[in-house]
Design an enzyme around this catalytic site. Structure first.
Site, mmCIF file in Angstrom:
data_model
loop_
_atom_site.group_PDB
_atom_site.id
_atom_site.type_symbol
_atom_site.label_atom_id
_atom_site.label_comp_id
_atom_site.label_asym_id
_atom_site.label_seq_id
_atom_site.Cartn_x
_atom_site.Cartn_y
_atom_site.Cartn_z
ATOM 1 N N LYS A 121 0.646 -1.318 -0.322
ATOM 2 C CA LYS A 121 0.042 0.192 -0.041
ATOM 3 C C LYS A 121 1.031 1.215 0.233
ATOM 4 C CE LYS A 121 -4.184 -1.650 1.242
ATOM 5 N NZ LYS A 121 -5.096 -2.424 2.611
ATOM 6 N N ARG A 180 -3.734 -10.011 4.970
ATOM 7 C CA ARG A 180 -4.049 -10.568 3.666
ATOM 8 C C ARG A 180 -2.792 -9.549 3.023
ATOM 9 N NH1 ARG A 180 -5.556 -6.922 -0.376
ATOM 10 N NH2 ARG A 180 -7.485 -7.850 -1.952
HETATM 11 N N1 PMM Z 1 -7.418 -4.308 0.417
HETATM 12 C C1 PMM Z 1 -7.588 -4.008 -0.901
HETATM 13 C C2 PMM Z 1 -8.805 -4.457 -1.052
HETATM 14 N N2 PMM Z 1 -9.210 -5.415 -0.571
HETATM 15 N N3 PMM Z 1 -10.337 -6.374 1.892
HETATM 16 C C3 PMM Z 1 -9.353 -5.822 3.403
HETATM 17 N N4 PMM Z 1 -10.535 -6.750 4.111
HETATM 18 N N5 PMM Z 1 -8.320 -4.893 3.843
HETATM 19 C C4 PMM Z 1 -7.803 -4.595 2.669
HETATM 20 O O1 PMM Z 1 -6.866 -4.210 3.485
HETATM 21 C C5 PMM Z 1 -7.896 -4.523 1.142
HETATM 22 C C6 PMM Z 1 -9.112 -5.361 1.243
HETATM 23 C C7 PMM Z 1 -6.537 -3.484 -1.735
HETATM 24 O O2 PMM Z 1 -5.487 -3.393 -1.923
HETATM 25 P P1 PMM Z 1 -5.252 -4.459 -3.673
HETATM 26 O O3 PMM Z 1 -5.785 -3.866 -4.249
HETATM 27 O O4 PMM Z 1 -3.691 -4.379 -3.231
HETATM 28 O O5 PMM Z 1 -6.021 -5.910 -3.093
#
Ligand code: PMM
Length: 277
Positions: free
Chosen positions: A213, A253
Site C-alpha cells: 500500500k 492479507r
Molecule cells: N485492501 C484491498 C482490497 N481488499 N480487503 C480487506 N479486508 N482489507 C484490505 O486492506 C483490502 C481488502 C486493496 O488492495 P489490493 O488492490 O492490493 O487488493
C-alpha cells in the site's frame, strides 16, 4: 500466541494498483492462486473490483464473470476461498461456487442486501472500515469529530458490528479490518497499526491488509519525495506483518505469500524459543 493466517490476494482485475492486469485471465488467476497455496497461503481472497483510489466500478456482470469461474476452480482444487466484493449478488454467486468467506471492504455499507445475504449463509464475514467508494474516499479522511482516526475507526466499526448482529450474523462469524489506505492518509494508516489494541477491544478477530500500500511507498520515498514503487515495498511490509503477529491478529492479507510465511516462521521460532525442523 497463534500465528496469523495468511490470506493470499488473487485480484482478477485489469486495474488494481498492486498487480492490475496480471491475473485477469481466469486461467492465470487460478494458476496464481494455486501457486500461493503452494507457498503457504491458508486462504485465498479472490476479487473482481479494484478499490485503488480513484477507481471506477465494474458492472455486476463483469465482476461475476471475473470471480465465479476462478473461485469454482480454486475450491475444486481444495483451497479455502474468500470473495472480495461489496455486492450481495456477487457474494451469493461466490458462496454458491464454494467460497466460505465474504470479504466486504464496505462493511455492509455499499449494498443494503449484503448483511441479510451473509446472515442467510454460514459464511465468515470480514467487515472492513470504509467511508466511501474509491473515487471519493480521499475526501473522507477527517476523523476530528471522533478525536482521531483510531477512536473514529473503533466507533464506526462498532456500528458495523451492531448492524451485522442485527441482521442475524452470529458474532463468532465476524472478522474486522481497519481498512488501511481506505479513507486514511498515510499517517492515519500508521496510527491504526500502532493502535491495533484499541481495535482488539471490539472483541472480534482482526484482519489487516498492508501489503504494497501507498503508506509504505511514502515511508520509503526517495530524496525527491517520490514514493517507492510497489515492487520495492516488501521488506517494510514484512515488518508490519510481524507487528500484526505480535498484536495477535487473526489474519494478514498479502500479495507475496512466500515472504510473509517465511517471516512468520522466524517469528514463531522466536516466540516458541526453538525452531522446528
Ligand atoms: N485492501 C484491498 C482490497 N481488499 N480487503 C480487506 N479486508 N482489507 C484490505 O486492506 C483490502 C481488502 C486493496 O488492495 P489490493 O488492490 O492490493 O487488493
Amino acid at each position: 500466541m497463534p500465528r496469523p493466517l495468511v490470506m493470499g490476494v488473487v485480484n482478477v482485475t485489469p486495474d488494481s494498483f498492486s498487480d492490475g492486469g496480471r491475473y485477469v485471465e481466469p486461467r492465470a488467476a487460478v494458476a496464481h492462486g494455486l501457486a500461493l497455496v503452494e507457498r503457504g497461503a491458508d486462504l485465498l481472497d479472490v476479487g473482481g473490483e479494484s478499490t485503488r483510489p480513484g477507481a471506477t466500478r465494474p458492472l455486476v456482470a463483469e465482476e461475476l464473470a471475473r470471480v465465479v469461474p476462478v473461485i469454482t476452480e480454486l475450491v475444486a482444487a481444495g483451497a479455502t476461498v474468500s470473495v472480495d466484493t461489496m455486492r450481495a449478488e456477487v457474494a451469493a454467486a461466490a458462496l454458491e461456487a464454494g467460497a466460505s468467506i465474504v470479504n466486504d471492504v464496505s462493511g455492509g455499507l455499499a449494498d443494503p442486501d449484503m448483511l441479510p445475504l451473509v446472515a442467510s449463509s454460514a459464511a465468515t464475514y470480514v467487515a472492513m472500515h470504509w467511508r466511501a467508494h474509491a473515487d471519493r474516499m480521499s475526501a473522507h479522511t477527517d476523523y476530528s469529530a471522533h478525536g482521531g482516526v483510531v477512536p473514529g475507526v473503533v466507533v464506526e466499526l462498532r456500528q458495523r458490528v451492531e448492524a451485522a448482529l442485527a441482521a442475524g450474523i452470529a458474532a463468532d462469524r465476524l472478522v474486522l479490518d481497519p481498512g488501511l489506505g481506505f479513507a486514511k492518509t498515510a499517517e492515519q494508516s500508521w496510527e491504526l497499526l500502532r493502535g491495533l489494541s484499541a481495535l482488539d477491544s471490539l472483541g472480534h478477530r482482526l484482519l489487516v491488509g498492508a501489503s504494497r500500500k501507498s503508506f509504505l511507498g511514502r515511508l520509503l520515498a526517495d530524496a525527491a519525495g517520490e514514493p517507492r514503487p510497489v515492487e520495492g515495498r516488501e521488506a517494510a511490509h514484512l515488518a508490519v506483518v510481524l507487528h500484526c503477529a505480535r498484536a495477535g491478529v487473526w489474519g494478514v492479507r498479502v500479495h507475496d505469500v512466500g515472504s510473509a510465511c517465511d517471516a512468520l516462521s522466524a517469528w514463531e521460532a522466536l516466540e516458541e524459543g526453538g525452531a522446528r525442523g
